[in-house]
Design a protein around this motif. Structure first.
Motif, PDB file in Angstrom:
ATOM      1  N   GLU A  92       0.831  -1.204   0.000  1.00  0.00           N
ATOM      2  CA  GLU A  92       0.000   0.000   0.000  1.00  0.00           C
ATOM      3  C   GLU A  92       0.866   1.255   0.000  1.00  0.00           C
ATOM      4  O   GLU A  92       0.412   2.322  -0.393  1.00  0.00           O
ATOM      5  N   ASN A  93       2.103   1.142   0.464  1.00  0.00           N
ATOM      6  CA  ASN A  93       2.978   2.302   0.600  1.00  0.00           C
ATOM      7  C   ASN A  93       3.993   2.411  -0.526  1.00  0.00           C
ATOM      8  O   ASN A  93       4.204   3.485  -1.075  1.00  0.00           O
ATOM      9  N   PHE A  94       4.650   1.322  -0.837  1.00  0.00           N
ATOM     10  CA  PHE A  94       5.683   1.322  -1.865  1.00  0.00           C
ATOM     11  C   PHE A  94       5.126   0.661  -3.121  1.00  0.00           C
ATOM     12  O   PHE A  94       5.625  -0.337  -3.606  1.00  0.00           O
ATOM     13  N   ASN A  95       4.058   1.263  -3.606  1.00  0.00           N
ATOM     14  CA  ASN A  95       3.327   0.733  -4.751  1.00  0.00           C
ATOM     15  C   ASN A  95       3.919   1.264  -6.061  1.00  0.00           C
ATOM     16  O   ASN A  95       4.946   1.934  -6.071  1.00  0.00           O
ATOM     17  N   GLU A  96       3.230   0.999  -7.142  1.00  0.00           N
ATOM     18  CA  GLU A  96       3.745   1.374  -8.461  1.00  0.00           C
ATOM     19  C   GLU A  96       3.995   2.878  -8.590  1.00  0.00           C
ATOM     20  O   GLU A  96       5.020   3.293  -9.111  1.00  0.00           O
ATOM     21  N   SER A  97       3.078   3.706  -8.097  1.00  0.00           N
ATOM     22  CA  SER A  97       3.277   5.154  -8.248  1.00  0.00           C
ATOM     23  C   SER A  97       4.504   5.626  -7.461  1.00  0.00           C
ATOM     24  O   SER A  97       5.255   6.483  -7.927  1.00  0.00           O
ATOM     25  N   TYR A  98       4.726   5.075  -6.272  1.00  0.00           N
ATOM     26  CA  TYR A  98       5.918   5.407  -5.482  1.00  0.00           C
ATOM     27  C   TYR A  98       7.175   4.986  -6.235  1.00  0.00           C
ATOM     28  O   TYR A  98       8.120   5.754  -6.383  1.00  0.00           O
ATOM     29  N   ALA A 150       4.800  -4.572   7.476  1.00  0.00           N
ATOM     30  CA  ALA A 150       5.938  -3.670   7.670  1.00  0.00           C
ATOM     31  C   ALA A 150       6.841  -3.845   6.459  1.00  0.00           C
ATOM     32  O   ALA A 150       6.995  -4.956   5.939  1.00  0.00           O
ATOM     33  N   GLU A 151       7.410  -2.729   6.004  1.00  0.00           N
ATOM     34  CA  GLU A 151       8.230  -2.798   4.795  1.00  0.00           C
ATOM     35  C   GLU A 151       9.317  -1.737   4.823  1.00  0.00           C
ATOM     36  O   GLU A 151       9.154  -0.677   5.432  1.00  0.00           O
ATOM     37  N   CYS A 152      10.411  -2.062   4.170  1.00  0.00           N
ATOM     38  CA  CYS A 152      11.554  -1.163   4.118  1.00  0.00           C
ATOM     39  C   CYS A 152      12.187  -1.293   2.737  1.00  0.00           C
ATOM     40  O   CYS A 152      12.523  -2.398   2.308  1.00  0.00           O
ATOM     41  N   VAL A 153      12.315  -0.167   2.033  1.00  0.00           N
ATOM     42  CA  VAL A 153      12.910  -0.164   0.697  1.00  0.00           C
ATOM     43  C   VAL A 153      13.925   0.969   0.587  1.00  0.00           C
ATOM     44  O   VAL A 153      13.940   1.891   1.399  1.00  0.00           O
ATOM     45  N   SER A 154      14.739   0.874  -0.448  1.00  0.00           N
ATOM     46  CA  SER A 154      15.665   1.965  -0.742  1.00  0.00           C
ATOM     47  C   SER A 154      14.942   2.987  -1.603  1.00  0.00           C
ATOM     48  O   SER A 154      14.502   2.682  -2.700  1.00  0.00           O
TER      49      SER A 154
END
Length: 172
Positions: free
Chosen positions: A60-66, A94-98
């Motif tokens: 929901e947070n790091f989706n395609e638009s992000y 919970a999620e963590c990306v660069s």
């Protein structure tokens, strides 16, 4: 462009709209490997996974638009980015990306579902992300809004030390 009678630049047939800016104070952190514990305990209720195409679709947070905004394309992120997520009952909690990855530095972006906050799940995905960075000889980096107390506390728990505060100006 032309000059008007007062000597000011004017653009024919276009309205001049001046920009305004808003100052945001940000905190920059430096990673101190000696401050961090590279292990964590994970309940069997959760599954830790690397970010992949399926994760991007479920996030929901790091989706395609992000991803498109920060990486240009999903393929570019999957090829060059880093990410991990915690899953419970097929939902990312919970999620963590660069948000940025230069090849030697990876800027952390981390989110925990509000229903799961206070359980140190952000710390778990953050530590897993840091471990991935260190395996690849990449230095993790952390910046956050100066008033984001939760982010600042998590940064300290993950082995970061506040190096400096700086002003960021956002054009409106």
């Amino acid at each position: 462009m032309s000059i008007d009678s007062k000597g000011e630049p004017s653009v024919p047939n276009k309205k001049y709209r001046p920009y305004s800016s808003k100052e945001k104070v940000r905190s920059k952190y430096r990673f101190l490997p000696s401050k961090v514990h590279s292990t964590y305990s994970l309940s069997n209720l959760y599954e830790l996974k690397e970010f992949n195409a399926d994760s991007l679709r479920k996030s929901e947070n790091f989706n395609e638009s992000y991803i498109v905004e920060y990486w240009g394309s999903e393929n570019n992120f999957l090829k060059n980015g880093l990410g991990v997520c915690l899953i419970r009952k097929e939902n990312i909690i919970a999620e963590c990306v660069s948000i940025f990855h230069s090849g030697t530095i990876a800027e952390i972006d981390i989110v925990t579902n509000p229903n799961y906050r206070g359980q140190e799940l952000g710390k778990i995905v953050g530590q897993a992300f840091i471990n991935k960075c260190l395996e690849k000889n990449v230095m993790p980096a952390w910046d956050c809004d100066n008033n984001n107390k939760a982010s600042k506390a998590l940064a300290n728990k993950l082995g970061f030390s506040n190096e400096e505060d700086y002003a960021l100006y956002v054009l409106k």
